[in-house]
Enzyme design. Structure first.
Site, PDB file in Angstrom:
ATOM      1  N   SER A   1       3.296  -2.134  10.453  1.00  0.00           N
ATOM      2  CA  SER A   1       4.748  -2.159  10.691  1.00  0.00           C
ATOM      3  C   SER A   1       5.392  -3.506  10.352  1.00  0.00           C
ATOM      4  CB  SER A   1       5.063  -1.755  12.140  1.00  0.00           C
ATOM      5  OG  SER A   1       4.677  -0.417  12.359  1.00  0.00           O
TER       6      SER A   1
ATOM      7  N   GLU B   1      -5.461  -5.004  10.746  1.00  0.00           N
ATOM      8  CA  GLU B   1      -4.405  -4.016  10.973  1.00  0.00           C
ATOM      9  C   GLU B   1      -4.687  -3.279  12.277  1.00  0.00           C
ATOM     10  OE1 GLU B   1      -2.416  -2.741   7.081  1.00  0.00           O
ATOM     11  OE2 GLU B   1      -4.253  -1.598   7.218  1.00  0.00           O
TER      12      GLU B   1
ATOM     13  N   HIS C   1      -9.594   1.264   5.071  1.00  0.00           N
ATOM     14  CA  HIS C   1      -8.308   1.428   5.768  1.00  0.00           C
ATOM     15  C   HIS C   1      -8.491   2.382   6.950  1.00  0.00           C
ATOM     16  CE1 HIS C   1      -4.193   2.566   6.612  1.00  0.00           C
ATOM     17  NE2 HIS C   1      -3.834   1.457   5.984  1.00  0.00           N
TER      18      HIS C   1
ATOM     19  N   LYS D   1       0.129   4.269  -0.305  1.00  0.00           N
ATOM     20  CA  LYS D   1      -0.537   5.437   0.295  1.00  0.00           C
ATOM     21  C   LYS D   1      -0.323   6.688  -0.578  1.00  0.00           C
ATOM     22  CE  LYS D   1      -0.218   3.196   4.745  1.00  0.00           C
ATOM     23  NZ  LYS D   1      -0.118   3.291   6.173  1.00  0.00           N
TER      24      LYS D   1
ATOM     25  N   ASN E   1       0.864  -1.184   0.000  1.00  0.00           N
ATOM     26  CA  ASN E   1       0.000   0.000   0.000  1.00  0.00           C
ATOM     27  C   ASN E   1       0.902   1.236   0.000  1.00  0.00           C
ATOM     28  OD1 ASN E   1      -1.836   2.016   0.516  1.00  0.00           O
ATOM     29  ND2 ASN E   1      -2.377   1.321   2.582  1.00  0.00           N
TER      30      ASN E   1
ATOM     31  N   GLU F   1      -6.793   4.732   8.056  1.00  0.00           N
ATOM     32  CA  GLU F   1      -6.545   6.153   7.771  1.00  0.00           C
ATOM     33  C   GLU F   1      -7.778   6.796   7.148  1.00  0.00           C
ATOM     34  OE1 GLU F   1      -2.912   5.482   5.627  1.00  0.00           O
ATOM     35  OE2 GLU F   1      -1.935   4.959   7.522  1.00  0.00           O
TER      36      GLU F   1
ATOM     37  N   GLY G   1       2.378   2.204  10.888  1.00  0.00           N
ATOM     38  CA  GLY G   1       3.347   3.287  10.733  1.00  0.00           C
ATOM     39  C   GLY G   1       4.048   3.681  12.019  1.00  0.00           C
TER      40      GLY G   1
HETATM   41  P1  PGA Z   1       2.728   0.265   7.725  1.00  0.00           P
HETATM   42  O1  PGA Z   1       1.288   0.464   7.071  1.00  0.00           O
HETATM   43  O2  PGA Z   1       3.294  -1.030   7.160  1.00  0.00           O
HETATM   44  O3  PGA Z   1       3.518   1.465   7.316  1.00  0.00           O
HETATM   45  O4  PGA Z   1       2.541   0.186   9.194  1.00  0.00           O
HETATM   46  C1  PGA Z   1       0.401  -0.612   6.904  1.00  0.00           C
HETATM   47  C2  PGA Z   1      -0.885  -0.139   6.304  1.00  0.00           C
HETATM   48  O5  PGA Z   1      -1.348   0.952   6.651  1.00  0.00           O
HETATM   49  O6  PGA Z   1      -1.506  -0.826   5.466  1.00  0.00           O
END
Ligand code: PGA
Length: 256
Positions: A212, A167, A95, A11, A9, A97, A173
């Site tokens: 992460s 997640e 997601h 983003k 992803n 976010e 992140g």
């Molecule tokens: P990350 O993001 O690997 O940077 O923690 C995962 C995601 O948001 O799908």
């Protein structure tokens, strides 16, 4: 037997030139890896350049979001058919976010899932608890509710027409990932919840872990029975680290 799946992803990263370079490098590194399904989700503006590079390879394309209507006066939105036209087979939906920053709720998630499946896209439904919810012991309650609401009134015959990504929001992140034991406990619960909704086919639906994920921690996670792959943010922006994770998920030794 569930084929493992890895999704990058990207983003809101990667201008066209960077996206092109990343896609080219991934094609070189991953073109022989058939043990795992490999998907990348660039931003909308780079879908075309990435598609041109990967469409003859084993790497597949995903959108990061979608709207539920096929067309019309919905300024700023993208329909499932537009994603398909751009070469997407997959779409990430719900997601954290989008839920937390853009105010997406379970009802919107449900509509997006249905519209995507009806159009022929494979949605990846993202679910996960926040830190305070975990600390209060609400993890399973939150996950159950997000899954039941997101998949409301959905009839599925083919387990490969959807995937779930667990997640934990506190792990996205942040560099803090769930331990394999913590992740497996939730993945097992997700599987149970899917069995209640879809009966037999639930055992063949893929459930990914996200938050992460790195080349260093993926081995422990992927050895858990209900973790079928990973949704990767930060580490998917570097070809070498994404390729390493993909190889490890595919059961291949990595080369360093
Ligand atoms: P990350 O993001 O690997 O940077 O923690 C995962 C995601 O948001 O799908």
């Amino acid at each position: 037997m569930r084929k493992r799946l890895v999704i990058g992803n990207w983003k809101m990263n990667m201008l066209k030139k960077e996206a092109l370079e990343l896609a080219q490098r991934l094609s070189e590194l991953l073109s022989h890896l058939n043990q795992v399904d490999i998907v990348v989700a660039p931003p909308y503006t780079s879908l075309d350049v990435v598609y041109k590079v990967i469409h003859k390879t084993n790497i597949q394309l995903a959108g990061q979001n979608v709207f539920w209507e096929p067309s019309g006066a919905f300024t700023g939105e993208i329909s499932p058919y537009m994603l398909i036209e751009a070469g997407c087979k997959w779409v990430i939906i719900g997601h954290s976010e989008r839920r937390d920053i853009l105010g997406e709720d379970d009802n919107m998630v449900e509509r997006k899932i249905k519209a995507s499946i009806n159009a022929g896209l494979i949605p990846i439904l993202c679910v996960g608890e926040k830190l305070d919810e975990r600390e209060k012991g609400y993890t399973m309650k939150v996950i159950k509710s997000q899954i039941e609401k997101g998949l409301k009134n959905l009839n599925l015959a083919d387990p490969n027409s959807i995937a779930i990504a667990y997640e934990p929001v506190w792990a996205i992140g942040t560099g803090k990932n769930a331990t394999p034991e913590e992740a497996e406990a939730v993945h097992g619960f997700v599987r149970e919840t899917l069995r209640k909704i879809f009966n037999g086919i639930a055992d063949n639906i893929r459930i990914l872990y996200g938050g992460s994920v790195t080349p260093e921690n993926i081995k422990g996670l992927i050895s858990s029975p209900d973790i079928d792959g990973a949704l990767i943010g930060g580490a998917s922006l570097r070809a070498e680290s994404f390729a390493k994770i993909a190889r490890l998920i595919g059961g291949m030794p990595h080369w360093t």
